[in-house]
Design a protein around this motif. Structure first.
Motif: not given
Lengths: 545, 337
Positions: A389, A413, B15-16, B18, B25, B63, B66-67, B70-73, B264
């Motif tokens: 992670l 990404w 790839i996740s 956008p 989320n 998580r 670490a993200e 850019a985290t989507p959460a 976001k």
């Protein structure tokens, strides 16, 4: 699938093996490196607390548990493998693959089902109390939630590793060697002890090592039974105390312990080589047994099948049919199956390359790279996940920062994708694939290669024309074991999976962890059913040959 | 063949992608089974699609960390206040700024800085074996360390967040020294080594392995609803006692949620939280999982209402997070496994 892997593999040039080995070692080294890096970010306050209180217990419990499981898997795995390899009795062929079934159970599911039946408040002990049975009769059952209890659960699901690998070794063994033993006046038992076991040592040791590593990484079972091990300690330090550094330090210690075990085992047989001449295989000379002896052998093989598979399955089925509500598992099943299938194929492909790199270009640095490859398996899934992670997250930020120049919104990404999850599986299970493939390869003696070369085959020609047919069994076993392992994998899957993506193991654990055992029964059983597919496939392929 | 079918799926998810508009989320420590029906209802009423990732609170928090940016959460849901506090301290949350939530949820069940809010309340009372214990013998959590209870108490491991939070609340009430002494006394009174979950403690209690057990109310509620005859027997034999009624009240905790700092879809996230404290959602948790509503206008399930009303500890739950690691270390020293 198998022909595809082998096909791909054939198109490689020999030095691609080296390249793949380096890549694989780097992959495994990445999370390990991340964990080790934490060691140098400063001392943790928690460390002194751990030294004062729990560290001793973590070490002692982990060591005892490993030792007990090692004994357990050898005691169950080796004799059953021997019986189905050497003797011919009614039901042998079906028993020989039924013995694999317990492998499909995650150990914690076994723990949940057994405790529900054998707990103080469960039906068995309640009945015994009502019958007025004496305390000492009940004591062993009451002791299930304990270190020995956890060892029994783990042994029941992990012995197939030893069984599979030692059976393959027994079947490959030269009968001539054994006959030499008999002519020298040795008994069957003495030959078994003095010829067969030493000759099969790499396989037995590799299987046992896998079981030990799986034991050290186990969280669900020991947590449920209240046994404090390194892995529960890491999780507790990380989640309970919120201390990443302390958790990393514990992980490093665990890793050091495993590296020591792996090295000790490799070094102890470093200079010994094991080959068989395969003139006459054991399988063709199996001894016929009848009567009481045959029944006894059937019973012996049935025991682990009964306790590791039939009994827990019966309990789960009862729960499902009596109490559970219908839930659709199709999507989860497909997710689990496809993920495990694809990733296990990739893992075994890489494992083959590593095994051949070691055979063709043996050198010291390759030896150490290969040791690194083997370490990932012992890391608890949580640690691998965190180790994946963090670097992936950093890489994502880097990409996002670069793309922001072009006005792209920051997003992920790599992390949060199946790629990250597959990567974690690779790190964790490459050792399993490699263990199986390399023990198969180690039984092909070099003189075979030399004869091939003398007959004008190229180096790769030897691999294609001579090795591949001989390696089929090992490759299939490797795929099977990786497949089942990925199917059961839990902590890394939970941390790394993408949105709206669940697997059977995650579902089963969430429900069981939420103390909804009855609802957990159906996904648990489905894991076993999916796990059976490759077992059946393996058996059919072996049967065809 | 399998490979060929799966490859496009694999490639698409490698790839996740956008996030699209009108989505929210959610990273949730609340299990799939207990949140999905509500998410579906939310989508139905608001037209906002919900993407869900479940996991352990600690793992979800790492998580998000670490993200980074850019985290989507957008929303983090946990089943205890301690982990929400940890998320706040890690700097991954932002103030909720919702009048609706501030108007619905009592102050002590929300973060003082508005970084998170409680969504449901769960209490952790004492359960007792009816034919072995008389209610008059029971009084407080503190009294459980008294030698009269030697060998009579069942409680799960100290690794469990519910126990950590309970001890954290006691540290706040009595101080660390006294609480450690209490923990030693409690451990000395254990009927058995702590194993299993809360339901296991209740079952052991009914089977007579102990005389008292500590468990969250909703586990009791589930046994009440169970179709299994064995579970009905358990319920017949045990009863609930609300401790510390003349003092600070019974220990409670919340399941709760916060808005992620780098969200976001902020508006959608807020709308989601507001939905979670609406009567519809509150009644759902009361009915399905026997939790107490945070909203005063929703009602507890009949099952749980049958336990009677009680005085809950009014401690601000953020404190549970502040004291969490002190509580864990204290329990380690007391040898509470």
């Amino acid at each position: 699938m198998l022909s595809k892997i082998i096909g791909c593999f054939r198109s490689l040039r020999p030095n691609a093996f080296l390249l793949i080995t380096v890549v694989a070692a780097l992959c495994v080294a990445l999370p390990i490196g991340v964990i080790f890096a934490y060691l140098f970010t400063g001392a943790s306050d928690v460390w002194t607390h751990l030294l004062d209180t729990l560290l001793g217990r973590y070490v002692a419990n982990s060591a005892w548990l490993s030792l007990l499981v090692a004994c357990g898997v050898v005691v169950i795995g080796v004799p059953t493998a021997w019986i189905v390899s050497v003797y011919r009795f009614p039901g042998r062929s079906i028993l020989s693959w039924l013995l694999l079934l317990p492998m499909a159970y995650p150990a914690y599911i076994l723990a949940y089902t057994y405790t529900s039946v054998l707990d103080f408040s469960g039906p068995v002990l309640t009945w015994m109390r009502e019958m007025g049975m004496s305390e000492w009769l009940m004591a062993p059952l009451l002791g299930l939630r304990s270190l020995p209890g956890a060892a029994v659960m783990l042994s029941l699901v992990l012995y197939p590793y030893v069984y599979l690998m030692s059976r393959a070794a027994f079947l490959d063994q030269s009968v001539n060697l054994m006959e030499v033993g008999y002519t020298l006046g040795q008994s069957r038992w003495a030959v078994f002890r003095r010829v067969v076991i030493p000759m099969s040592r790499p396989a037995i040791a590799a299987g046992t090592m896998l079981a030990i590593m799986e034991t050290l990484a186990d969280f669900g079972t020991v947590q449920f039974f209240g046994v404090q091990t390194f892995t529960t300690g890491i999780v507790r330090t990380y989640y309970g105390l919120g201390d990443t550094i302390g958790a990393a330090q514990l992980s490093s210690l665990l890793l050091g312990f495993v590296a020591f075990l792996v090295l000790a085992e490799r070094v102890s047989r470093h200079r010994i080589r094991y080959y068989s001449d395969r003139l006459r295989k054991l399988d063709q000379t199996a001894v016929d047994v009848r009567g009481l002896k045959a029944v006894l052998m059937q019973l012996l093989c049935c025991l682990p099948i009964f306790f590791g598979f039939l009994l827990p399955t019966a309990i789960l089925l009862k729960w499902i049919f009596m109490y559970a509500e219908w839930q659709s598992l199709w999507r989860l099943t497909w997710n689990s199956f496809a993920l495990a299938g694809v990733v296990s194929a990739i893992i075994v492909f890489m494992a083959l390359a590593i095994a051949y790199a070691n055979r063709l270009y043996p050198s010291k640095w390759l030896f150490y790279l290969t040791v690194v490859v083997g370490l990932g398996y012992a890391l608890p899934g949580v640690v691998v996940a965190i180790g994946v992670l963090i670097p992936f997250g950093n890489l994502d930020s880097l990409i996002s920062d670069m793309l922001s120049i072009f006005g792209v919104q920051p997003s992920l990404w790599l992390s949060g994708s199946l790629f990250a999850l597959g990567f974690a599986y690779l790190v964790r299970f490459l050792a399993v694939g490699y263990g199986n493939v390399s023990s198969g390869l180690s039984r092909i003696r070099p003189s075979l290669d030399q004869s091939g070369r003398l007959l004008g085959l190229s180096q790769m020609g030897v691999l294609h024309r001579l090795h591949m047919p001989l390696m089929r069994g090992s490759v299939m076993t490797a795929i099977l074991v990786c497949f089942v392992d990925i199917l059961k994998e839990l902590p890394a899957t939970m941390i790394l999976r993408p949105f709206n993506f669940n697997t059977l193991a995650v579902k089963a654990y969430e429900l069981a962890g939420d103390e909804r055992l009855i609802d957990a029964a159906a996904p648990s059983l489905m894991i076993v059913v999916v796990g059976l597919l490759p077992v059946i496939w393996l058996n059919r392929s072996v049967g065809r040959e | 063949m399998i490979l060929r079918k799966f490859l496009p799926v694999l490639a698409a998810s490698l790839i996740s992608l956008p996030a699209l508009a009108s989505e929210v989320n959610v990273y949730s420590a609340r299990k799939d089974a207990l949140i999905v029906p509500l998410l579906e209802k939310f989508t139905e009423t608001s037209g906002i699609k919900v993407n869900l990732l479940t996991g352990k609170a600690g793992a979800l928090l790492s998580r998000i960390e670490a993200e980074g940016k850019a985290t989507p959460a957008d929303v983090l849901v946990t089943v205890d206040a301690g982990n929400l506090h940890r998320a706040k301290m890690a700097g991954v949350l932002q103030p909720i700024n919702s009048k609706k939530i501030a108007g619905t949820v009592p102050k002590n069940l929300r973060d003082p800085g508005d970084f998170w809010t409680g969504l449901t309340v769960r209490a952790r009372p004492i359960f007792y074996l009816k034919d072995r214990v008389d209610v008059s013998e029971l009084s407080t959590y503190e009294f459980l360390a008294d030698p009269t209870w030697a060998g009579k108490i069942c409680i799960r491991s100290s690794s469990n967040i519910y126990n950590q939070s309970m001890v954290a609340s006691m540290i706040e009430a009595n101080g660390e020294m006294i609480t450690e002494k209490w923990a030693r006394g409690l451990v000395a009174n254990f009927a058995r080594k702590p194993t299993g979950g809360d339901t296991d403690q209740l079952r052991a209690l009914a089977a007579g392995e102990c005389a008292l057990a500590i468990a969250n109310t909703y586990y009791y509620g589930r046994l009440l609803d169970s179709k299994k005859p064995a579970d009905k027997d358990v319920i017949a034999k045990i009863s609930v006692f609300w401790p510390n009624q003349s003092g600070r009240g019974t220990h409670v905790n919340v399941s709760g949620a916060g808005l992620v700092k780098y969200s976001k879809n902020l508006a959608e996230g807020r709308q989601f939280l507001e939905f979670m404290v609406s009567d519809e959602a509150q009644n759902y948790y009361a009915e399905i999982n026997h939790e107490f509503p945070v909203s005063t206008s929703a009602s507890a399930s009949q099952t749980i209402a049958s336990l009677g009303s009680f005085k809950a500890d009014s401690l601000n739950l953020g404190v549970l997070g502040v004291n969490n690691s002190a509580a864990v270390m204290l329990m380690d020293r007391a040898d509470w496994q």
